[in-house]
Motif scaffolding. Sequence first.
Motif, mmCIF file in Angstrom:
data_model
loop_
_atom_site.group_PDB
_atom_site.id
_atom_site.type_symbol
_atom_site.label_atom_id
_atom_site.label_comp_id
_atom_site.label_asym_id
_atom_site.label_seq_id
_atom_site.Cartn_x
_atom_site.Cartn_y
_atom_site.Cartn_z
ATOM 1 N N LEU A 1 10.843 55.435 29.549
ATOM 2 C CA LEU A 1 11.458 56.772 29.392
ATOM 3 C C LEU A 1 12.397 56.971 28.075
ATOM 4 N N PHE A 2 13.186 55.998 27.424
ATOM 5 C CA PHE A 2 14.152 56.129 26.511
ATOM 6 C C PHE A 2 13.380 56.248 25.055
ATOM 7 N N GLY A 3 12.286 55.491 25.142
ATOM 8 C CA GLY A 3 11.487 55.544 24.091
ATOM 9 C C GLY A 3 10.742 56.750 23.700
ATOM 10 N N GLY B 1 18.662 47.589 16.177
ATOM 11 C CA GLY B 1 18.448 48.730 16.976
ATOM 12 C C GLY B 1 17.712 49.850 16.145
ATOM 13 N N ALA B 2 16.874 49.584 15.415
ATOM 14 C CA ALA B 2 16.255 50.498 14.460
ATOM 15 C C ALA B 2 15.459 51.683 14.987
ATOM 16 N N GLY B 3 15.319 51.669 16.441
ATOM 17 C CA GLY B 3 14.710 52.608 17.023
ATOM 18 C C GLY B 3 13.239 53.106 16.545
ATOM 19 N N SER B 4 12.916 54.171 16.422
ATOM 20 C CA SER B 4 11.581 54.574 15.818
ATOM 21 C C SER B 4 11.614 54.868 14.465
ATOM 22 N N GLY B 5 12.744 54.438 13.699
ATOM 23 C CA GLY B 5 12.855 54.433 12.302
ATOM 24 C C GLY B 5 13.315 55.754 11.795
ATOM 25 N N MET B 6 14.293 56.310 12.690
ATOM 26 C CA MET B 6 14.624 57.812 12.004
ATOM 27 C C MET B 6 15.461 57.558 10.631
ATOM 28 N N TRP B 7 16.002 56.543 10.361
ATOM 29 C CA TRP B 7 16.632 56.591 9.206
ATOM 30 C C TRP B 7 16.016 55.888 7.922
ATOM 31 N N ALA B 8 14.633 55.667 8.132
ATOM 32 C CA ALA B 8 13.938 54.984 6.988
ATOM 33 C C ALA B 8 13.717 55.638 6.078
ATOM 34 N N VAL C 1 15.528 45.358 13.742
ATOM 35 C CA VAL C 1 15.489 44.752 14.856
ATOM 36 C C VAL C 1 15.358 45.904 15.843
ATOM 37 N N GLU C 2 14.310 45.863 16.498
ATOM 38 C CA GLU C 2 13.772 46.928 17.712
ATOM 39 C C GLU C 2 13.078 46.270 18.877
ATOM 40 N N PRO C 3 13.735 46.178 20.013
ATOM 41 C CA PRO C 3 12.838 45.259 21.180
ATOM 42 C C PRO C 3 11.971 46.445 21.976
ATOM 43 N N ASN C 4 12.318 47.672 21.946
ATOM 44 C CA ASN C 4 11.467 48.723 22.697
ATOM 45 C C ASN C 4 9.917 48.718 22.073
ATOM 46 N N PRO C 5 9.073 48.285 22.859
ATOM 47 C CA PRO C 5 7.925 48.178 22.442
ATOM 48 C C PRO C 5 7.218 49.564 21.840
ATOM 49 N N ILE D 1 18.006 41.516 19.758
ATOM 50 C CA ILE D 1 18.719 40.943 18.581
ATOM 51 C C ILE D 1 19.217 39.337 19.241
ATOM 52 N N GLU D 2 19.372 39.194 20.435
ATOM 53 C CA GLU D 2 19.700 38.052 20.901
ATOM 54 C C GLU D 2 18.482 37.034 20.619
ATOM 55 N N SER D 3 17.352 37.483 20.177
ATOM 56 C CA SER D 3 16.070 36.634 19.636
ATOM 57 C C SER D 3 15.839 36.357 18.169
ATOM 58 N N GLY E 1 24.283 49.443 11.801
ATOM 59 C CA GLY E 1 24.053 49.565 13.261
ATOM 60 C C GLY E 1 24.509 50.976 13.556
ATOM 61 N N ILE E 2 23.577 51.773 13.809
ATOM 62 C CA ILE E 2 23.790 53.124 14.147
ATOM 63 C C ILE E 2 23.337 53.554 15.567
ATOM 64 N N LEU E 3 24.679 53.789 16.326
ATOM 65 C CA LEU E 3 24.541 54.119 17.630
ATOM 66 C C LEU E 3 23.829 53.030 18.552
ATOM 67 N N CYS E 4 23.782 51.798 18.280
ATOM 68 C CA CYS E 4 23.165 50.638 18.845
ATOM 69 C C CYS E 4 23.672 49.446 19.717
ATOM 70 N N LEU E 5 25.117 49.290 19.207
ATOM 71 C CA LEU E 5 25.709 48.275 19.812
ATOM 72 C C LEU E 5 26.036 48.906 21.325
HETATM 73 C C1 LIG Z 1 20.355 55.109 20.762
HETATM 74 S S1 LIG Z 1 19.291 54.169 20.143
HETATM 75 C C2 LIG Z 1 19.421 54.214 18.305
HETATM 76 C C3 LIG Z 1 18.292 54.046 17.612
HETATM 77 C C4 LIG Z 1 18.500 54.140 15.990
HETATM 78 N N1 LIG Z 1 19.613 53.288 15.434
HETATM 79 C C5 LIG Z 1 18.587 55.717 15.643
HETATM 80 O O1 LIG Z 1 19.918 55.871 15.431
HETATM 81 O O2 LIG Z 1 17.711 56.413 16.000
HETATM 82 C C6 LIG Z 1 19.579 52.470 20.619
HETATM 83 C C7 LIG Z 1 18.328 51.365 19.995
HETATM 84 O O3 LIG Z 1 19.133 50.159 20.251
HETATM 85 C C8 LIG Z 1 17.836 49.467 20.806
HETATM 86 N N2 LIG Z 1 18.212 48.279 21.442
HETATM 87 C C9 LIG Z 1 18.225 48.170 22.945
HETATM 88 N N3 LIG Z 1 18.532 46.815 23.131
HETATM 89 C C10 LIG Z 1 18.678 46.078 21.887
HETATM 90 C C11 LIG Z 1 18.700 44.726 21.518
HETATM 91 N N4 LIG Z 1 18.834 43.928 22.470
HETATM 92 N N5 LIG Z 1 18.558 44.438 20.027
HETATM 93 C C12 LIG Z 1 18.387 45.293 19.272
HETATM 94 N N6 LIG Z 1 18.194 46.707 19.689
HETATM 95 C C13 LIG Z 1 18.430 47.097 20.989
HETATM 96 C C14 LIG Z 1 17.374 50.323 21.604
HETATM 97 O O4 LIG Z 1 15.819 50.138 21.938
HETATM 98 C C15 LIG Z 1 17.240 51.809 20.898
HETATM 99 O O5 LIG Z 1 16.106 51.874 19.843
#
Ligand SMILES: C[S@@+](CC[C@H](N)C(=O)[O-])C[C@H]1O[C@@H](n2cnc3c(N)ncnc32)[C@H](O)[C@@H]1O
Length: 301
Positions: A54-56, A104-111, A146-150, A176-178, A199-203
């Motif tokens: 759902l988040f993807g 947490g690069a997501g779908s590459g929004m900042w690429a 680094v992005e785990p969401n397939p 990131i843990e792996s 790290g943009i909105l990912c921690l």
């Molecule tokens: C709010 S989104 C931000 C995505 C991106 N940075 C952006 O600004 O569009 C948070 C991201 O952190 C990722 N995330 C979740 N668990 C993670 C993990 N264990 N290691 C790295 N990234 C993770 C999520 O899949 C998601 O893509």
Amino acid sequence: MPDWATVKDVLVHLIDPWAFMSISFAHIPATVVGLIHDRKYRTLFSFSGFREALFGTFWATVGPNVKTNAEQRVIPLLQGRVKGGIVHDDVVSTPVHGTVLEVGAGSGMWADVFARFRENADDTDSADGLRNRKSTGGHITKMYGVEPNPISAKALQQRVKDIGIDDIYQVVPVGIESVDDSTAWDGKIEPGSIDCIVGILCLCSIPEPEKNIKLLYRLLKPGGHWYVYEHVKVWRGGLLLGLYQRFVNLIWPHFLGGCELCRDTEKNLRAAGPFQEVDLAQPADQPSYQVLPHKIGILTK
Ligand SMILES: C[S@@+](CC[C@H](N)C(=O)[O-])C[C@H]1O[C@@H](n2cnc3c(N)ncnc32)[C@H](O)[C@@H]1O
């Protein structure tokens, strides 16, 4: 006489998270259809799997708007033009450079933004806000995303290809843990090998933040820089606002892929290890009554 403009603004901020969650809710049908189309029936009936899917789907539509709003802060941050939460006209810190790890690069929004920092990128256009980059040597030579969401990792791979940075950008499709586990993905990132972490909105979304932020710290070179733009736990704005944030957080993570609102990310970052300099602050233009207050800045190892 109350200041009605401020009252209205406070109400908007209080309602904002619910509006965001309702947009995610509206993506449930598209997520179900997508999973059926891809024959991912197991994910369809798994609570955590469905939440991730759902988040993807949600982020693919909402992420660009979030990025547009965040650009006015994040681009200057990467250019080294942010200090004390204030965006400056000139470079006051270190621009992003060298080997960069995007968490947490997501779908590459900042690429597209990173592409403008790469070596030999055309930086003749000062109107794009990237002025001063060349003169300060902010050149990216290699990136790990680094992005785990397939769903997001697949979109990220396509996006870096479309933008033409797939020669320097490697998608790391695990959490990131792996990243230091060579059995989890096709590679390994050595400790002390990263010049800059972004790290943009990912921690807010990573599991076990204390432990995994320490892991990231170890990857950073001595003297390396960590660029932070995160929403965090309410720390000013009063007890009621803090309680309200905790209340919203009872539901929020289920619609936002496990994102946690109440993390004390600055504390976790500071506890990761010694830093020469920590420059973290709330963006100067944010009011104290934000339900999602941010911290922006750079930590130097
Ligand atoms: C709010 S989104 C931000 C995505 C991106 N940075 C952006 O600004 O569009 C948070 C991201 O952190 C990722 N995330 C979740 N668990 C993670 C993990 N264990 N290691 C790295 N990234 C993770 C999520 O899949 C998601 O893509």
